[in-house]
Design an enzyme around this catalytic site. Structure first.
Site, mmCIF file in Angstrom:
data_model
loop_
_atom_site.group_PDB
_atom_site.id
_atom_site.type_symbol
_atom_site.label_atom_id
_atom_site.label_comp_id
_atom_site.label_asym_id
_atom_site.label_seq_id
_atom_site.Cartn_x
_atom_site.Cartn_y
_atom_site.Cartn_z
ATOM 1 N N TYR A 262 16.898 19.231 -12.169
ATOM 2 C CA TYR A 262 16.174 18.689 -11.020
ATOM 3 C C TYR A 262 15.272 17.573 -11.536
ATOM 4 C CZ TYR A 262 13.950 18.102 -6.581
ATOM 5 O OH TYR A 262 13.531 17.548 -5.409
ATOM 6 N N HIS A 270 25.687 21.914 -8.925
ATOM 7 C CA HIS A 270 26.475 22.184 -10.115
ATOM 8 C C HIS A 270 25.572 22.806 -11.177
ATOM 9 C CE1 HIS A 270 24.784 18.132 -10.480
ATOM 10 N NE2 HIS A 270 24.806 18.288 -11.785
ATOM 11 N N HIS A 272 25.094 23.672 -15.443
ATOM 12 C CA HIS A 272 25.464 23.257 -16.788
ATOM 13 C C HIS A 272 25.560 24.473 -17.720
ATOM 14 C CE1 HIS A 272 24.352 18.962 -15.884
ATOM 15 N NE2 HIS A 272 23.658 19.596 -14.962
#
Length: 330
Positions: A262, A270, A272
């Site tokens: 963010y 999505h 990571h």
């Protein structure tokens, strides 16, 4: 990070010199470029003309270029690939060594490895937008603290006013592109996702493992949209993502960093997945939010990410930064 100025491209006459040099390399029987076979040297970037070097780094061994590729704006990223353990024998025994310096117990060499061990990963973005160019340009960065109210009155209207295309994401989800790169898919349209390698990972070693889980749902832009309605989705991503990475790559959950950005680089939710040993770009505390923390925060308060302040970095040329300045927030 190497200190980099914006460098202008070809001076008059340099393009002609480059063309002549390419022709010589193609036709030189002693060249490594196909041994005189011009077809072996054909490059998808032969039409690229550099305008500026956006950024380079001697430490990270990469360079970001802006220019024109067949009359279209383009950004090219050049990255030296990591040295792999399974190539060490060939690297040390089949390379050419040129001595640079010898002093007592110290020697330095210029090592020229076999061509297949001297890869440069090349990423091409074409046609590139102004946003792509700005993304890779070396700039000053500012830390912004965004309240829930700031998001609703500044950030969200800005996002809605911009035409941030995520068509490339939909192409992946619809198997119109990169279908062969998907390593796992949960097809459920509510809690499902696709898991595929990030382009930052060469998929040749686990030290810099980097995968992305892209959700099938298209109504979640970022962390700010998440509530307890999305807990099943988030838990499913974490559980099945970790299970499939263990199954496919042998890397346990305790060796993974699983997080959300963010602000995100694109507004489609999505997650990571990176090797814990890899300091991936954007994994710092000013931008990364561990998925396990996100789940626990929402379990405690369904409106956690609608109400709390979130800090994130913005570059000097980012239009969102201008919006925060105009609102007197910086």
């Amino acid at each position: 990070m190497a200190e980099t100025a914006k460098r202008e491209g070809d001076a008059p006459g340099e393009n002609e010199q480059d063309d002549a040099k390419i022709k010589r390399l193609k036709n030189d029987p002693n060249s490594d470029q196909g041994n005189g076979d011009a077809s072996a040297f054909e490059s998808p970037l032969s039409g690229f003309k550099t305008t500026t070097v956006l950024r380079d780094s001697a430490r990270e061994k990469n360079m970001f270029l802006h220019g024109k590729l067949n009359d279209q704006e383009a950004v090219i990223i050049l990255e030296k690939t990591p040295i792999r353990e399974d190539t060490l024998f060939e690297l040390l025994h089949c390379s050419r060594f040129n001595l640079d310096m010898s002093n007592d117990i110290y020697r330095t060499y210029q090592l020229q490895p076999p061509a297949h061990l001297n890869d440069i990963k090349t990423t091409v973005i074409c046609p590139a937008t102004e946003k792509h160019v700005k993304k890779y340009l070396l700039q000053e960065t500012y830390l912004v603290e965004e309240t829930g109210e700031d998001y609703r009155t500044i950030t969200l209207p800005y996002i809605q006013s911009q035409s941030f295309s995520v068509q490339w994401v939909y192409n992946i989800l619809e198997k119109k592109a990169e279908a062969e790169r998907i390593v796992y898919e949960d097809p459920d349209q509510d809690v499902g996702f696709v898991l595929l390698p990030d382009f930052k990972w060469d998929q040749k070693q686990l030290d810099n493992l980097y995968l992305i889980a892209i959700v099938h749902r298209r109504d979640i832009k970022s962390l700010r949209d998440l509530t307890d309605m999305h807990l099943l989705l988030l838990s499913n991503i974490r559980k099945k993502g970790e299970e499939n990475i263990l199954k496919r790559y042998g890397l346990a959950a305790s060796k993974l960093r699983v997080y959300l950005h963010y602000q995100p680089s694109y507004y489609h939710l999505h997650v990571h997945f990176t090797a814990l040993s890899y300091e991936a770009p954007g994994c710092g505390v000013e931008r990364a939010h561990l998925l396990s923390d996100v789940i626990q925060n929402i379990q405690m308060d369904s409106q956690y990410y609608q109400s709390r302040s979130l800090s994130f970095p913005l570059r000097a040329d980012d239009n969102l930064l201008s919006k925060f300045k105009e609102a007197g927030k910086l």
